[in-house]
Design an enzyme around this catalytic site. Structure first.
Site, PDB file in Angstrom:
ATOM      1  N   GLN A  30     -11.854   4.630  40.772  1.00 31.24           N
ATOM      2  CA  GLN A  30     -11.989   6.038  40.394  1.00 31.24           C
ATOM      3  C   GLN A  30     -13.042   6.748  41.248  1.00 31.24           C
ATOM      4  O   GLN A  30     -13.805   6.114  41.973  1.00 31.24           O
ATOM      5  CB  GLN A  30     -12.353   6.145  38.905  1.00 31.24           C
ATOM      6  N   HIS A  61     -23.218   7.405  21.424  1.00 30.24           N
ATOM      7  CA  HIS A  61     -23.484   5.967  21.402  1.00 30.24           C
ATOM      8  C   HIS A  61     -23.961   5.476  20.039  1.00 30.24           C
ATOM      9  O   HIS A  61     -23.579   4.384  19.600  1.00 30.24           O
ATOM     10  CB  HIS A  61     -24.490   5.611  22.504  1.00 30.24           C
ATOM     11  N   GLU A 105     -16.166  -4.416  31.491  1.00 31.62           N
ATOM     12  CA  GLU A 105     -16.092  -3.158  32.240  1.00 31.62           C
ATOM     13  C   GLU A 105     -15.252  -3.389  33.492  1.00 31.62           C
ATOM     14  O   GLU A 105     -15.494  -4.343  34.236  1.00 31.62           O
ATOM     15  CB  GLU A 105     -17.500  -2.691  32.607  1.00 31.62           C
ATOM     16  N   ASP A 137     -10.451  -6.012  33.630  1.00 31.73           N
ATOM     17  CA  ASP A 137      -9.671  -5.035  32.887  1.00 31.73           C
ATOM     18  C   ASP A 137      -9.749  -5.356  31.395  1.00 31.73           C
ATOM     19  O   ASP A 137      -9.488  -6.487  30.979  1.00 31.73           O
ATOM     20  CB  ASP A 137      -8.220  -5.083  33.372  1.00 31.73           C
ATOM     21  N   ASP A 155     -15.180   1.776  24.248  1.00 35.56           N
ATOM     22  CA  ASP A 155     -15.865   2.938  24.831  1.00 35.56           C
ATOM     23  C   ASP A 155     -15.137   3.301  26.113  1.00 35.56           C
ATOM     24  O   ASP A 155     -15.629   3.077  27.211  1.00 35.56           O
ATOM     25  CB  ASP A 155     -17.335   2.577  25.085  1.00 35.56           C
ATOM     26  N   SER A 156     -13.943   3.845  25.966  1.00 41.82           N
ATOM     27  CA  SER A 156     -13.076   4.084  27.110  1.00 41.82           C
ATOM     28  C   SER A 156     -13.211   5.506  27.631  1.00 41.82           C
ATOM     29  O   SER A 156     -13.772   6.381  26.977  1.00 41.82           O
ATOM     30  CB  SER A 156     -11.616   3.839  26.714  1.00 41.82           C
ATOM     31  N   ASP A 158     -10.911   8.900  29.004  1.00 43.12           N
ATOM     32  CA  ASP A 158      -9.728   9.519  28.418  1.00 43.12           C
ATOM     33  C   ASP A 158      -8.480   8.735  28.834  1.00 43.12           C
ATOM     34  O   ASP A 158      -8.516   7.972  29.811  1.00 43.12           O
ATOM     35  CB  ASP A 158      -9.635  10.979  28.879  1.00 43.12           C
ATOM     36  N   PRO A 162      -7.536   4.527  34.798  1.00 45.63           N
ATOM     37  CA  PRO A 162      -7.832   3.170  34.329  1.00 45.63           C
ATOM     38  C   PRO A 162      -7.922   3.043  32.817  1.00 45.63           C
ATOM     39  O   PRO A 162      -7.721   1.959  32.269  1.00 45.63           O
ATOM     40  CB  PRO A 162      -9.190   2.862  34.985  1.00 45.63           C
TER      41      PRO A 162
END
Length: 286
Positions: A30, A61, A105, A137, A155-156, A158, A162
């Site tokens: 990204q 958080h 991550e 992944d 905690d992705s 949008d 990815p």
């Protein structure tokens, strides 16, 4: 001095003044930008979408971490999917009763850049001896791991690029498989006013998988469009109905100092507005 225009929505958005560009790189996955803003401090964006700012990250958080961990009451093993900036890890690590933290991550560059340019997010948590940091992944990890967890926090980004797979039916099923008996899954689910179809899709994924599923919310200025929703899936229906006094005792006993979360906010966060309840086919907040 220039501006950063977010590109998440068509015809509606937000613009940040860039006092200084701190870092810009196209990673393997990204386009990452970190810049300084006079009001929000340091800001990180990925692929044209604001991800986090120093000024208000604590709300996001704290609510994705303390709500499930304190509701569970005895979480020893926590899995974080995403969260490369380290803020979620920082909050989980505050729970001294948690014995093991796995963080998955996909983008190692995000972790390294946030350590350097957003150090307050992690506040040294990447050095915690309880941490197992896995660069992989998130979907692949939950689909293949033999490990089990008491709390899973997604905690992705949008559901584009990815992060898209982390909203799939397969992802929710795999997370359910990875939970210990009595486990809880929470996920970032966007702002329902702007992303209601995403909330509806998640509701469809959770319904049938979990004994208790719902959403809770918090207003985070950086994520425009009103209050943000977090999906909640629990294998024990009692977690969402804990008495206020129980939460107060657990919160006090944890010794954790927060800036947003408290037991009253915890309980109130599960009260969804009518248009969201209607969208997910729920008659009430019960």
């Amino acid at each position: 001095m220039s501006d950063y225009q977010e590109t998440l929505y068509e015809g509606y958005g937000q613009r940040f003044r860039m006092e200084k560009m701190l870092h810009e790189v196209r990673t393997e996955h990204q386009h990452l930008v970190i810049f300084q803003n006079p009001r929000m401090g340091r800001v990180m964006a990925l692929d044209g979408v604001i991800q986090t700012t120093e000024a208000d990250e604590f709300i996001y958080h704290e609510m994705l971490t303390h709500v499930p961990i304190l509701a569970h009451g005895a979480a020893k093993r926590v899995l974080i999917i995403g969260g490369g900036d380290g803020g979620m890890l920082r909050e989980v690590a505050k729970h001294l009763t948690v014995e093991h933290i796995t963080m998955v991550e996909i983008d190692a560059t995000v972790v390294e850049m946030c350590k350097e340019f957003l150090p307050n997010h992690s506040s040294g948590a990447f050095d915690d001896s309880r941490l197992n940091l896995v660069i992989d992944d998130g979907m692949r990890f939950v689909a293949t791991t033999e490990e089990k967890f008491d709390v899973i926090i997604s905690d992705s980004t949008d559901p584009i690029g990815p992060g898209e797979v982390l909203f799939s039916e397969n992802f929710y099923q795999a997370c359910h498989r990875c939970l210990n008996e009595g486990g809880i899954l929470v996920t970032q689910n966007g702002t329902p006013f702007m992303q209601l179809s995403g909330v509806q899709t998640t509701a469809g994924r959770m319904n049938g998988l979990f004994a208790d599923w719902h959403f809770y919310q918090a207003a985070i200025p950086t994520y425009i469009g009103g209050a943000m929703t977090f999906a909640w899936g629990a294998t024990d229906k009692s977690y969402r109905k804990l008495p206020l006094e129980t939460l107060r005792q657990r919160f006090s006993g944890s010794g954790i100092v927060t800036r947003y979360y408290n037991p009253e906010v915890h309980i109130g966060a599960f009260a969804l507005p009518q248009y969201v309840l209607h969208a997910v086919n729920k008659a009430s907040n019960d």
